[in-house]
Each structure stands twice: as C-alpha cells, then as structure tokens.
Design an enzyme around this catalytic site. Sequence first.
Site, PDB file in Angstrom:
ATOM      1  N   ASP A  53       0.818  -1.216   0.000  1.00 51.83           N
ATOM      2  CA  ASP A  53       0.000   0.000   0.000  1.00 51.83           C
ATOM      3  C   ASP A  53       0.848   1.261   0.000  1.00 51.83           C
ATOM      4  OD1 ASP A  53      -1.677  -2.096   0.568  1.00 51.83           O
ATOM      5  OD2 ASP A  53      -2.839  -1.016   2.084  1.00 51.83           O
ATOM      6  N   ARG A  72      -0.168   4.656  17.901  1.00 51.80           N
ATOM      7  CA  ARG A  72      -0.509   5.645  16.872  1.00 51.80           C
ATOM      8  C   ARG A  72      -0.171   7.086  17.245  1.00 51.80           C
ATOM      9  NH1 ARG A  72       0.189   2.125  13.164  1.00 51.80           N
ATOM     10  NH2 ARG A  72      -1.598   0.869  12.520  1.00 51.80           N
ATOM     11  N   ASP A 128      -7.382   3.605  12.774  1.00 52.07           N
ATOM     12  CA  ASP A 128      -6.030   4.158  12.724  1.00 52.07           C
ATOM     13  C   ASP A 128      -5.966   5.524  12.044  1.00 52.07           C
ATOM     14  OD1 ASP A 128      -4.820   2.065  14.132  1.00 52.07           O
ATOM     15  OD2 ASP A 128      -4.795   0.805  12.350  1.00 52.07           O
ATOM     16  N   SER A 167      -4.949  -8.616   7.712  1.00 52.21           N
ATOM     17  CA  SER A 167      -4.188  -7.408   7.985  1.00 52.21           C
ATOM     18  C   SER A 167      -3.495  -7.560   9.335  1.00 52.21           C
ATOM     19  CB  SER A 167      -5.144  -6.217   7.996  1.00 52.21           C
ATOM     20  OG  SER A 167      -4.548  -5.119   8.636  1.00 52.21           O
TER      21      SER A 167
HETATM   22  N1  ARG Z   1      -8.739  -3.139  15.903  1.00 45.32           N
HETATM   23  C1  ARG Z   1      -7.506  -2.778  16.505  1.00 45.32           C
HETATM   24  C2  ARG Z   1      -7.494  -1.315  16.826  1.00 45.32           C
HETATM   25  O1  ARG Z   1      -8.285  -0.589  16.285  1.00 45.32           O
HETATM   26  C3  ARG Z   1      -6.329  -3.183  15.647  1.00 45.32           C
HETATM   27  C4  ARG Z   1      -6.131  -2.371  14.426  1.00 45.32           C
HETATM   28  C5  ARG Z   1      -5.090  -2.976  13.544  1.00 45.32           C
HETATM   29  N2  ARG Z   1      -4.647  -2.057  12.526  1.00 45.32           N
HETATM   30  C6  ARG Z   1      -4.168  -2.429  11.374  1.00 45.32           C
HETATM   31  N3  ARG Z   1      -3.819  -1.482  10.563  1.00 45.32           N
HETATM   32  N4  ARG Z   1      -4.053  -3.677  11.007  1.00 45.32           N
HETATM   33  O2  ARG Z   1      -6.714  -0.875  17.604  1.00 45.32           O
END
Ligand code: ARG
Length: 411
Positions: free
Chosen positions: A15, A96, A125, A177
């Site tokens: 990506d 993050r 995210d 993912s």
């Molecule tokens: N659902 C979790 C969260 O919102 C994990 C997110 C995982 N992110 C990713 N880009 N794969 O914190």
Amino acid sequence: MANEKVVLAYSGGLDTSVIVKWLQEKYGYEIVAVTADVGQGDTELEGLEEKAIKTGASEIYVEDIREELVTDYIFPMVQSGAVYEGKYLLGTAIARPVIGKKLVEIAEKVGATVVAHGATGKGNDQVRFEFAIKALNPHLKIIAPWREWDFKSRSDCIDYACQKNIPIPVTAEKPYSIDRNLWHISFEGGILEDPAREPDKDMFRLTCDPQDAPGEPETLSISFDQGLPYALNGQKYEPLELVLELNRIGGRHGIGRIDLVENRLLGMKSRGIYETPGGTILSFAHRELEQYTLDRETYHYKETVALKYAELIYYGLWFTPLREALDGFIRTTQQTVTGTIDMKLYKGNIVVKGRTSPYTLYNPDMATFEEDDLFDQKDAQGFINLYGLPLTIRGLMNKKKAMSPQEVAKS
Ligand code: ARG
C-alpha cells in the site's frame, strides 16, 4: 505545486509503496518517507531505505521510537489499567499517537506542508493518526489516499504497481491485515471476518498454542516502584528490555491470546485477534499489586477511570486535556504501588503465588477470624444499623402500604 514536500508514514508494504507513486503523480509532491520503528521486527525494517528510494521517495527517516513508546505511552497505560471492552490491551491504538508525533516532528524539520498515511477509511487508525497531527500541528494538510483514490482492493494496487513499474514487495499475500509492535500483534480481516471461524493454528507469531506449552509451570516475579515495573525475578531491566523479555516468557507459555468482536470508533463491529504475552502478564501483576496496596475507594474509582482511559486511547484522544488530567490522578494513586508480585505461568494461565509490599493496607490483625484487639466486633452493630437505615425505612413503608387504611390508622 512542484517541490512541495509531503511526509508519508511508510511501512514498505504494498500500500505505502503504491502511495509514493500515486502522491507524485496526483500532486507532484516530493516524498519524504518516515518509518517508525515500534518493534515490528527486523524483517519488516530490512532494506527499507533502498526500497523507499527505488519506489520514488527522495529520502527516508527510520526512527527508533521503541523506548519512547514504552516509557511515555505503554507504561502510563498499564498504570491506568486501561483495557478496551474488557479484553483488548490496546497495542495498535497506543502506538498511533507517538507515530503521529514523529510524523509532525519530521514534517517540521524538512519543511513539509503535508502528511500522508496509508490507513483505510474504515478503520480506527486514520482517526488516531489525524487526531495526533491536528493536536500537534493543525497547519499540516493531511492526505489519506485510501479515502481518495479509486482502488478498491489489494489487486487494484498490484495492477497499478505493475503498470507504473513500482517494485512491489515480494512478500506473499497475507490472508489478514497484521499490525505488529513491541507490545502486541493484531490480526484482522480476510478469513477472520467470519467470527464463527476459529483462526488457523499457524497464524500466531508471539505465542505458542497453550496446549503445546510446557507441562511444568514457570515461576516469575515482577517488582514495581510507584507503579513502574523495574525487575524480573529480582534482576533489574530497562523498560524496553523488560517488555521484550516478558514477551519471550509469556510467549512460551501461550499467554495473552485474545479473540474479540469489538466496537470500532466509526460505528461498525469488527473481529480482531491479538497476541499480547508480556502485556498480559504485566497488566495482571500491576492489578494484583494495586489490589494489595490501594484503599477501597481509590481502587474502585480508578476502575471507572480505566474505562475512560481505554476509550481515550482507542479513540485516538491521547493529546487531550482529559487524558492529561487523568494522568495526574493516576500518578497520585501510584505513589504506594511498590512491591513484588510472584506468579506461576502455566499453559496460557497466570496464577498469583504471592505478594509483598511495604505499603500494603492488608492488615492480618484486622482480617483474622481469631481474636484481636484492634477491632471491636460490637462496633459492627452500630455500623449496620446506620448504614442500613435507608433499608429499614423503606421496609417500614412497604409493610405499612400492605396494611388496610384502618390498620394504618391504628398503627
Ligand atoms: N482493531 C484494533 C485497533 O483498532 C487493531 C487495528 C489494527 N490495525 C491495522 N492497521 N491492522 O486498535
């Protein structure tokens, strides 16, 4: 627009490789790639510099922010007791804000006016990155290609990459993912989207299957000073090393696997699987020590604060006055959270073995069923009479109502 610079949160995956080219074509920006080393591991970081330049970035910064992540973000989170929806130890969410902070710092350093990231338009995210950026430098423009371009899927990205001669990473397609850092690994999407389906045994990376864990328990002690862990089995560790060592220990006992259907910030439910071996042990031990050292009212109040703190982290509201204010409360509560928790680890479980603390409020003379001279049992009667007075009053009223009006008049 030529020569305007954009800082891109770059992972080296498909990506973000495509995003480099796309940003150049669509906006004509000069691309400064930024990769935060949050403990995702050498395989992800290997050869990034070369890859970024080949893909079209003009320079790349690889920033090791592991210590900052542990000391300024993860440990305060552990002290807060934050757990999202009863299960999730917030491994992705907590990383993050600090990544966002680095993006802003580098943007300011290189004179970029724009920050771009590869988070999708459906997830948490994007919100977390952008809240951090807005809080720290609201002048920066934000671009989230996934919300702008017409690519719908991974194969659209691959087609574009082939068309444009973008060297695409040679990693095999992942069936989900994945987000990994020093605190956890998360798996979402793909075949996991069916919540009725158990994940494949070979998906896990940080923990062994509890079934295959050693048949003998391992003992472990963690020592804390004012809520901060500093030693394992009596041996001192720096924060980062302590977390990494706990991951190894927890991993070999299959500790910290979680399967959760969670409420995302954008409104939908999603299914996630997490491995947080060290974090699970650390959170367990910290809570044990608080239960041993904090007074009842503070501990109970802190439990409600933990719920809010978890929401703030999950929602990306780290750089906010409320989080800072709650930190003040939490810091005060930690003054006596000093001592050692002994545990046994066995096939995915943690069992407390013992606790010691110079500040414990546990007083064996008080709790004992034997006779003692601190506590006069006669006092309990007055306590019950007064504390239970509202119950008595209501009970009397109910009895009266059950009587006929004549009986009430007579009574
Ligand atoms: N659902 C979790 C969260 O919102 C994990 C997110 C995982 N992110 C990713 N880009 N794969 O914190």
